[in-house]
Motif scaffolding. Structure first.
Motif, PDB file in Angstrom:
ATOM      1  N   THR A 289      42.325  79.550 -46.615  1.00  0.00           N
ATOM      2  CA  THR A 289      40.936  79.956 -46.806  1.00  0.00           C
ATOM      3  C   THR A 289      40.431  80.569 -45.521  1.00  0.00           C
ATOM      4  O   THR A 289      40.582  79.986 -44.446  1.00  0.00           O
ATOM      5  N   TRP A 290      39.839  81.736 -45.621  1.00  0.00           N
ATOM      6  CA  TRP A 290      39.328  82.442 -44.443  1.00  0.00           C
ATOM      7  C   TRP A 290      37.821  82.252 -44.353  1.00  0.00           C
ATOM      8  O   TRP A 290      37.278  81.347 -44.946  1.00  0.00           O
TER       9      TRP A 290
ATOM     10  N   MET B 144      35.639  78.711 -43.033  1.00  0.00           N
ATOM     11  CA  MET B 144      36.491  77.524 -43.094  1.00  0.00           C
ATOM     12  C   MET B 144      37.788  77.675 -42.295  1.00  0.00           C
ATOM     13  O   MET B 144      38.175  76.765 -41.582  1.00  0.00           O
ATOM     14  N   CYS B 145      38.484  78.770 -42.428  1.00  0.00           N
ATOM     15  CA  CYS B 145      39.756  79.024 -41.720  1.00  0.00           C
ATOM     16  C   CYS B 145      40.682  77.814 -41.781  1.00  0.00           C
ATOM     17  O   CYS B 145      41.041  77.228 -40.755  1.00  0.00           O
ATOM     18  N   SER B 146      41.080  77.438 -42.982  1.00  0.00           N
ATOM     19  CA  SER B 146      41.916  76.250 -43.141  1.00  0.00           C
ATOM     20  C   SER B 146      43.040  76.506 -44.134  1.00  0.00           C
ATOM     21  O   SER B 146      43.077  77.532 -44.806  1.00  0.00           O
ATOM     22  N   ALA B 147      43.950  75.530 -44.213  1.00  0.00           N
ATOM     23  CA  ALA B 147      45.066  75.594 -45.159  1.00  0.00           C
ATOM     24  C   ALA B 147      45.595  74.187 -45.356  1.00  0.00           C
ATOM     25  O   ALA B 147      45.216  73.257 -44.649  1.00  0.00           O
TER      26      ALA B 147
ATOM     27  N   ARG C 176      47.111  84.278 -48.968  1.00  0.00           N
ATOM     28  CA  ARG C 176      46.690  82.951 -49.437  1.00  0.00           C
ATOM     29  C   ARG C 176      47.748  81.868 -49.280  1.00  0.00           C
ATOM     30  O   ARG C 176      47.483  80.695 -49.504  1.00  0.00           O
TER      31      ARG C 176
ATOM     32  N   GLY D  62      46.744  77.370 -50.031  1.00  0.00           N
ATOM     33  CA  GLY D  62      45.295  77.237 -50.025  1.00  0.00           C
ATOM     34  C   GLY D  62      44.654  77.816 -48.781  1.00  0.00           C
ATOM     35  O   GLY D  62      43.640  77.297 -48.308  1.00  0.00           O
TER      36      GLY D  62
END
Length: 192
Positions: free
Chosen positions: A84-85, A88-91, A62, A82
């Protein structure tokens, strides 16, 4: 300039840089809001507790907590949080740097390295950086790198005793096919 995971043995150097820069960073660092009336407050974690938490979040996939080294000396911290898988696959990326070395291209390089790692190694699709509108030096970091401004998040984070608005900057992997570090090197050499 080097990015590497934060370690317990960084304590002395981290605390020295943090203490020396306390006044300079106070306007930008997240704080814990006061507890509701009648409830006890939460004590600020010790350095070791912070590192244990950050490394636990990293182990869970995470977060990526890094220290920034310049010529072998700890000069700041960059955290990819943050994460996120799924669909979304974001940070998001947050950072701070020692005032003594600010403005020398160290933090844009660190952000570029972290973005390349997130896109090319982890397979993330989107990175966000949220910055207080009045923090011009931090905004310049992401603007130099080509992040696009997406809008305002009102009262987004508790900082310096109050809920503060933040501008959202973002980038997707499709926007940097050449890689972020390559883009940053081109900007620095005047080719872009």
């Amino acid at each position: 300039m080097t990015l590497r995971p934060i370690r317990a043995r960084d304590q002395r150097a981290w605390q020295e840089v943090s203490r020396r820069n306390r006044d300079w960073l106070r306007r930008w660092e997240a704080t814990v809001p006061p507890p509701p009336a009648g409830r006890g407050g939460v004590a600020r974690p010790s350095y070791r507790q912070m590192v244990r938490y950050l490394r636990g979040e990293a182990a869970a996939g995470r977060m990526l907590p890094f220290v920034v080294l310049h010529r072998g000396r700890l000069v700041g911290q960059l955290t990819v949080g943050g994460i996120t898988w799924g669909s979304m696959c974001s940070a998001n990326v947050g950072y701070w740097i020692d005032e003594e070395v600010a403005g020398h291209g160290i933090m844009p390089t660190a952000v570029a390295l972290s973005v390349d790692h997130c896109f090319r190694t982890l397979g993330l699709h989107r990175i966000e950086v949220c910055i207080r509108p009045e923090n011009r030096p931090s905004r310049r970091v992401v603007e130099k790198l080509g992040f696009r401004e997406e809008g305002m998040r009102p009262r987004y984070l508790h900082i310096d005793g109050d809920w503060r608005d933040h501008l959202v900057y973002a980038l997707t992997v499709e926007e940097v096919p050449e890689g972020m570090l390559a883009r940053w090197r081109a900007v620095r050499s005047g080719r872009s």
